[in-house]
Design a protein around this motif. Sequence first.
Motif, short mmCIF file in Angstrom:
data_model
loop_
_atom_site.label_atom_id
_atom_site.label_comp_id
_atom_site.label_asym_id
_atom_site.label_seq_id
_atom_site.Cartn_x
_atom_site.Cartn_y
_atom_site.Cartn_z
N MET A 1 -26.68 34.00 27.45
CA MET A 1 -28.10 34.29 27.59
C MET A 1 -28.28 35.12 28.87
O MET A 1 -27.76 34.79 29.93
N ASP A 2 -29.07 36.19 28.76
CA ASP A 2 -29.32 37.00 29.95
C ASP A 2 -30.42 36.36 30.81
O ASP A 2 -31.15 35.47 30.37
N TYR A 3 -30.50 36.82 32.05
CA TYR A 3 -31.42 36.24 33.02
C TYR A 3 -32.87 36.32 32.57
O TYR A 3 -33.62 35.35 32.70
N ALA A 4 -33.31 37.46 32.03
CA ALA A 4 -34.71 37.63 31.58
C ALA A 4 -35.05 36.65 30.48
O ALA A 4 -36.14 36.07 30.46
N THR A 5 -34.13 36.42 29.55
CA THR A 5 -34.36 35.46 28.47
C THR A 5 -34.45 34.04 29.03
O THR A 5 -35.30 33.25 28.62
N TYR A 6 -33.56 33.75 29.99
CA TYR A 6 -33.59 32.44 30.64
C TYR A 6 -34.94 32.20 31.32
O TYR A 6 -35.57 31.16 31.12
N ILE A 7 -35.40 33.15 32.11
CA ILE A 7 -36.67 33.03 32.83
C ILE A 7 -37.83 32.89 31.84
O ILE A 7 -38.72 32.06 32.02
N ALA A 8 -37.82 33.67 30.77
CA ALA A 8 -38.90 33.61 29.77
C ALA A 8 -38.97 32.25 29.11
O ALA A 8 -40.04 31.84 28.65
#
Length: 166
Positions: A1-8
Amino acid sequence: MDYATYIAGLPKVLAGAGVIFRDAQGRILIVEPNYRSDGAWVLPGGTVESDEGESPRQAARREAAEEIGLDVEPGALLAVDWVRGPGRPPLVSYLYDGGVLDEAQLAAIRLQEAELLSWRLVEPEAAEGYFDSGMARRVRAALAVLTAGTGPVELEDGHPAPGVRV
C-alpha cells in the motif's frame, strides 16, 4: 500500500477553535449565528483549516478576526474537548483565552453578516442559557481554568476526561 492510500484510509477527525473574550466586568462575548436551527449562541471561532496547514491557534485568531473584526493574538489554551456527534466524525475543539477587551476594542466589533446576527456581553452564569449543553460545559470548564490559573483542561463531550479534575 502506498503512503497516500494509507493516509486516506485513516480515521477522520474535525478540528475547531474558539476564543473567550471578556470585558473589564468579567462578562464574556458571545455571538448569535444565523446557521443554527436550535437558536444556540456560540463563542467567536470556527473550523481549523488543517488542509491549508493552519494550526488551532491560528484558526482561533483568523476566525475571531473574520467574525467580529478583532485581530487579537489568543492567549493561553484553556480547554481541549473531544466532541462526538451523530452523522459526523469526532471534533476536537480548542478554546483559548482572548483576554480582556477594552472599550475601544468593543466599539470596533464588526460582525461578519454572512454568518452572524448579533453579539452581546453576558455574565458567565447567564451565558450557559445561550449555549447548547456541550458548549456550556466547555465554557464553564475553561473559565474555571482561567480563574484557577492552571493549565488547559482535557474534556470529552464537555465533561472532564477520566482522571481529570476541574
